[in-house]
Design a protein around this motif. Structure first.
Motif, PDB file in Angstrom:
ATOM      1  N   PRO A  31       0.931  -1.135   0.034  1.00  0.00           N
ATOM      2  CA  PRO A  31      -0.080   0.160   0.088  1.00  0.00           C
ATOM      3  C   PRO A  31       0.855   1.129   0.019  1.00  0.00           C
ATOM      4  O   PRO A  31       2.037   1.185   0.399  1.00  0.00           O
ATOM      5  N   ALA A  32       0.285   2.441  -0.568  1.00  0.00           N
ATOM      6  CA  ALA A  32       0.858   3.723  -0.501  1.00  0.00           C
ATOM      7  C   ALA A  32       1.119   4.018   0.860  1.00  0.00           C
ATOM      8  O   ALA A  32       0.130   4.249   1.612  1.00  0.00           O
ATOM      9  N   ALA A  33       2.343   4.549   1.359  1.00  0.00           N
ATOM     10  CA  ALA A  33       2.348   5.283   2.529  1.00  0.00           C
ATOM     11  C   ALA A  33       1.825   6.480   2.798  1.00  0.00           C
ATOM     12  O   ALA A  33       1.953   7.102   1.900  1.00  0.00           O
ATOM     13  N   GLY A  34       1.198   6.560   4.029  1.00  0.00           N
ATOM     14  CA  GLY A  34       0.089   7.773   4.417  1.00  0.00           C
ATOM     15  C   GLY A  34      -0.956   8.136   3.435  1.00  0.00           C
ATOM     16  O   GLY A  34      -1.700   8.930   3.824  1.00  0.00           O
ATOM     17  N   ALA A  35      -1.442   6.726   2.725  1.00  0.00           N
ATOM     18  CA  ALA A  35      -2.798   6.965   2.198  1.00  0.00           C
ATOM     19  C   ALA A  35      -3.494   5.897   2.703  1.00  0.00           C
ATOM     20  O   ALA A  35      -3.266   5.019   3.328  1.00  0.00           O
ATOM     21  N   TYR A  36      -5.010   6.077   2.410  1.00  0.00           N
ATOM     22  CA  TYR A  36      -5.764   5.010   2.382  1.00  0.00           C
ATOM     23  C   TYR A  36      -5.484   4.042   1.512  1.00  0.00           C
ATOM     24  O   TYR A  36      -5.948   4.199   0.461  1.00  0.00           O
ATOM     25  N   GLY A  37      -5.216   2.683   1.809  1.00  0.00           N
ATOM     26  CA  GLY A  37      -5.064   1.848   0.545  1.00  0.00           C
ATOM     27  C   GLY A  37      -6.040   0.982   0.404  1.00  0.00           C
ATOM     28  O   GLY A  37      -6.607   0.164   1.632  1.00  0.00           O
ATOM     29  N   ILE A  38      -6.469   0.907  -0.764  1.00  0.00           N
ATOM     30  CA  ILE A  38      -7.391  -0.091  -1.266  1.00  0.00           C
ATOM     31  C   ILE A  38      -6.784  -1.366  -1.909  1.00  0.00           C
ATOM     32  O   ILE A  38      -5.899  -0.979  -3.120  1.00  0.00           O
ATOM     33  N   CYS A  39      -6.888  -2.462  -1.668  1.00  0.00           N
ATOM     34  CA  CYS A  39      -6.249  -3.762  -2.316  1.00  0.00           C
ATOM     35  C   CYS A  39      -7.274  -4.268  -3.448  1.00  0.00           C
ATOM     36  O   CYS A  39      -8.309  -4.660  -2.996  1.00  0.00           O
ATOM     37  N   TYR A  40      -6.657  -4.426  -4.635  1.00  0.00           N
ATOM     38  CA  TYR A  40      -7.419  -5.022  -5.603  1.00  0.00           C
ATOM     39  C   TYR A  40      -7.308  -6.531  -5.803  1.00  0.00           C
ATOM     40  O   TYR A  40      -6.289  -7.003  -5.710  1.00  0.00           O
ATOM     41  N   LEU A  41      -8.591  -7.102  -5.824  1.00  0.00           N
ATOM     42  CA  LEU A  41      -8.427  -8.690  -5.982  1.00  0.00           C
ATOM     43  C   LEU A  41      -9.553  -8.826  -6.892  1.00  0.00           C
ATOM     44  O   LEU A  41     -10.762  -8.653  -7.208  1.00  0.00           O
ATOM     45  N   ASN A  42      -9.100  -9.869  -8.063  1.00  0.00           N
ATOM     46  CA  ASN A  42      -9.787 -10.234  -8.960  1.00  0.00           C
ATOM     47  C   ASN A  42     -10.466 -11.693  -8.395  1.00  0.00           C
ATOM     48  O   ASN A  42      -9.917 -12.820  -8.549  1.00  0.00           O
ATOM     49  N   ALA A  43     -11.560 -11.498  -7.748  1.00  0.00           N
ATOM     50  CA  ALA A  43     -12.049 -12.546  -7.014  1.00  0.00           C
ATOM     51  C   ALA A  43     -13.202 -13.528  -7.804  1.00  0.00           C
ATOM     52  O   ALA A  43     -13.266 -14.757  -7.350  1.00  0.00           O
ATOM     53  N   PHE A  44     -13.666 -13.138  -8.857  1.00  0.00           N
ATOM     54  CA  PHE A  44     -14.651 -13.824  -9.655  1.00  0.00           C
ATOM     55  C   PHE A  44     -14.112 -14.652 -10.768  1.00  0.00           C
ATOM     56  O   PHE A  44     -15.227 -15.482 -11.593  1.00  0.00           O
ATOM     57  N   GLN A  45     -12.809 -14.147 -11.261  1.00  0.00           N
ATOM     58  CA  GLN A  45     -12.474 -14.824 -12.453  1.00  0.00           C
ATOM     59  C   GLN A  45     -10.927 -14.687 -12.151  1.00  0.00           C
ATOM     60  O   GLN A  45     -10.430 -13.927 -11.347  1.00  0.00           O
ATOM     61  N   THR A  46     -10.232 -15.428 -12.940  1.00  0.00           N
ATOM     62  CA  THR A  46      -8.657 -15.588 -12.692  1.00  0.00           C
ATOM     63  C   THR A  46      -8.153 -14.341 -13.175  1.00  0.00           C
ATOM     64  O   THR A  46      -8.431 -13.767 -14.112  1.00  0.00           O
ATOM     65  N   GLN A  47      -6.726 -13.993 -12.574  1.00  0.00           N
ATOM     66  CA  GLN A  47      -5.918 -13.024 -13.151  1.00  0.00           C
ATOM     67  C   GLN A  47      -5.105 -13.558 -14.228  1.00  0.00           C
ATOM     68  O   GLN A  47      -5.111 -14.815 -14.506  1.00  0.00           O
ATOM     69  N   PRO A  48      -4.703 -12.612 -15.253  1.00  0.00           N
ATOM     70  CA  PRO A  48      -3.866 -13.206 -16.295  1.00  0.00           C
ATOM     71  C   PRO A  48      -2.598 -14.290 -16.065  1.00  0.00           C
ATOM     72  O   PRO A  48      -2.030 -13.774 -15.090  1.00  0.00           O
ATOM     73  N   GLY A  49      -2.719 -15.254 -16.447  1.00  0.00           N
ATOM     74  CA  GLY A  49      -1.455 -16.242 -16.206  1.00  0.00           C
ATOM     75  C   GLY A  49      -1.659 -17.086 -14.924  1.00  0.00           C
ATOM     76  O   GLY A  49      -0.737 -17.733 -14.453  1.00  0.00           O
ATOM     77  N   GLU A  50      -2.938 -16.963 -14.137  1.00  0.00           N
ATOM     78  CA  GLU A  50      -2.970 -17.558 -13.047  1.00  0.00           C
ATOM     79  C   GLU A  50      -3.904 -18.631 -13.089  1.00  0.00           C
ATOM     80  O   GLU A  50      -4.127 -19.337 -11.887  1.00  0.00           O
ATOM     81  N   ALA A  51      -4.543 -18.953 -14.002  1.00  0.00           N
ATOM     82  CA  ALA A  51      -5.679 -20.143 -13.910  1.00  0.00           C
ATOM     83  C   ALA A  51      -5.040 -21.209 -13.510  1.00  0.00           C
ATOM     84  O   ALA A  51      -5.701 -22.158 -12.819  1.00  0.00           O
ATOM     85  N   SER A  52      -3.756 -21.687 -13.712  1.00  0.00           N
ATOM     86  CA  SER A  52      -2.990 -22.884 -13.406  1.00  0.00           C
ATOM     87  C   SER A  52      -2.881 -23.039 -11.844  1.00  0.00           C
ATOM     88  O   SER A  52      -2.690 -23.980 -11.368  1.00  0.00           O
ATOM     89  N   THR A  53      -3.158 -21.928 -11.312  1.00  0.00           N
ATOM     90  CA  THR A  53      -2.766 -21.694  -9.552  1.00  0.00           C
ATOM     91  C   THR A  53      -3.960 -22.238  -9.062  1.00  0.00           C
ATOM     92  O   THR A  53      -4.141 -22.416  -7.840  1.00  0.00           O
ATOM     93  N   TRP A  54      -5.014 -22.042  -9.704  1.00  0.00           N
ATOM     94  CA  TRP A  54      -6.561 -22.601  -9.074  1.00  0.00           C
ATOM     95  C   TRP A  54      -6.656 -24.075  -9.225  1.00  0.00           C
ATOM     96  O   TRP A  54      -6.361 -24.716 -10.192  1.00  0.00           O
ATOM     97  N   PRO A  55      -7.416 -24.712  -8.280  1.00  0.00           N
ATOM     98  CA  PRO A  55      -8.114 -26.219  -8.380  1.00  0.00           C
ATOM     99  C   PRO A  55      -8.822 -25.897  -9.822  1.00  0.00           C
ATOM    100  O   PRO A  55      -9.542 -25.255  -9.928  1.00  0.00           O
ATOM    101  N   SER A  56      -8.287 -27.090 -10.848  1.00  0.00           N
ATOM    102  CA  SER A  56      -9.152 -27.142 -11.838  1.00  0.00           C
ATOM    103  C   SER A  56     -10.591 -27.251 -11.786  1.00  0.00           C
ATOM    104  O   SER A  56     -11.252 -26.647 -12.888  1.00  0.00           O
ATOM    105  N   ASP A  57     -11.148 -27.861 -10.824  1.00  0.00           N
ATOM    106  CA  ASP A  57     -12.515 -28.100 -10.969  1.00  0.00           C
ATOM    107  C   ASP A  57     -13.329 -26.935 -10.178  1.00  0.00           C
ATOM    108  O   ASP A  57     -14.489 -26.922 -10.122  1.00  0.00           O
TER     109      ASP A  57
END
Length: 300
Positions: A97-123
């Protein structure tokens, strides 16, 4: 994922327009502290939309909302020192997070991030009639997650949420709660609402406020039934959707516009009475200031 490759999102109605093209069978460390900007607790947030709707099961407790109407920056393409006046900063979960700022953390929670599909259980990845993973039509390097298995999906995402809290973020942004609109009925709104409720509960349990990302048409339900605290909206001015968010979350809406879809000068958009109090113009790729094409403008 590589933060610089993070794509931005479509407006909700555009995503819905793509819903019928698939045939399916179903299946981020400097912590903020005393130098952080003032912010608001959930008790001061906008009222829930529909009192008749099923209440959210999440309990926000002591989570703190980003300061209403404050300046912000959207840094998914790479972390850099925030521009002057930006006291809220959104970054990918792989960045601190950015120091001194209110930090919001981005998560792609309903589909995979690019290149990360193989890190999820395939089923846990939605498949079509031929057994192939179902991808987002507009983002073919992102595979849609099977939200019908909400408990198992939440078990994958919850450690990421806790990681955001441990890094010093104050809130988390959950992208793509409208994936069901891109599955030709294999997933339903209720499937995604059930998963959203679990994710918001996990965020609140970690002491983080939870932001709905896009999905304008579902804002009342996501607020009332899943318990989201505020919204992050892309291109709501370009697609005349801003009121769909502000009517639900009041001043707690962070809006990002992009030059290629905005059909009016930013000054004109900023003068509109219905625009969110926090609105910025960013380059589509969200690159860092030293990169070609960088753009950052505000209504201030």
């Amino acid at each position: 994922m590589t933060p610089a490759a993070t794509p931005t999102r479509r407006s909700g109605w555009v995503a819905a327009a793509l819903a019928g093209i698939l045939l399916l069978t179903g299946c981020g460390t400097a912590a903020t502290g005393d130098d952080a900007p003032p912010s608001e607790t959930t008790s001061e947030s906008a009222p829930a939309s529909d009192p008749a709707a099923s209440p959210a099961t999440a309990s926000p407790g002591d989570v703190t909302l980003p300061p209403a109407g404050a300046g912000f920056d959207y840094q998914l393409g790479g972390a850099y020192p925030p521009p002057a006046g930006a006291t809220i900063v959104v970054r990918d979960r792989t960045a601190p997070p950015a120091a001194g700022a209110y930090g919001i953390c981005y998560l792609n929670a309903f589909q995979t991030q690019p290149g990360e599909a193989s890190t999820w259980p395939s089923d846990l990845l939605l498949t079509d009639a031929s057994g192939q993973p179902v991808v987002d039509p507009g983002w073919p390097d992102e595979t849609i997650v099977d939200s019908r298995q909400s408990d198992r999906v939440a078990a994958v995402v919850t450690p990421w949420i806790q990681g955001c809290a441990d890094a010093g973020y104050r809130a988390v942004e959950f992208d793509n709660p409208d994936t069901y609109t891109r599955t030709d009925g294999a997933l339903t709104r209720d499937d995604n609402l059930r998963l959203a409720r679990l994710l918001v509960t996990a965020a609140h349990g970690a002491g983080l406020a939870a932001a709905q990302k896009n999905a304008a048409e579902d804002a009342p339900l996501l607020r009332a039934q899943a318990g989201f605290d505020f919204a992050v909206a892309e291109e709501c001015a370009a697609y005349d959707e801003c009121a769909a968010y502000t009517e639900v979350y009041g001043a707690h809406v962070l809006a990002i516009e992009y030059p290629d879809t905005l059909d009016a000068p930013l000054s004109e958009v900023c003068a509109r009475p219905d625009r969110p109090a926090s609105l910025i113009l960013r380059d589509r790729k969200l690159v860092t200031p030293e990169a070609s094409g960088y753009r950052y403008e505000t209504c201030r």
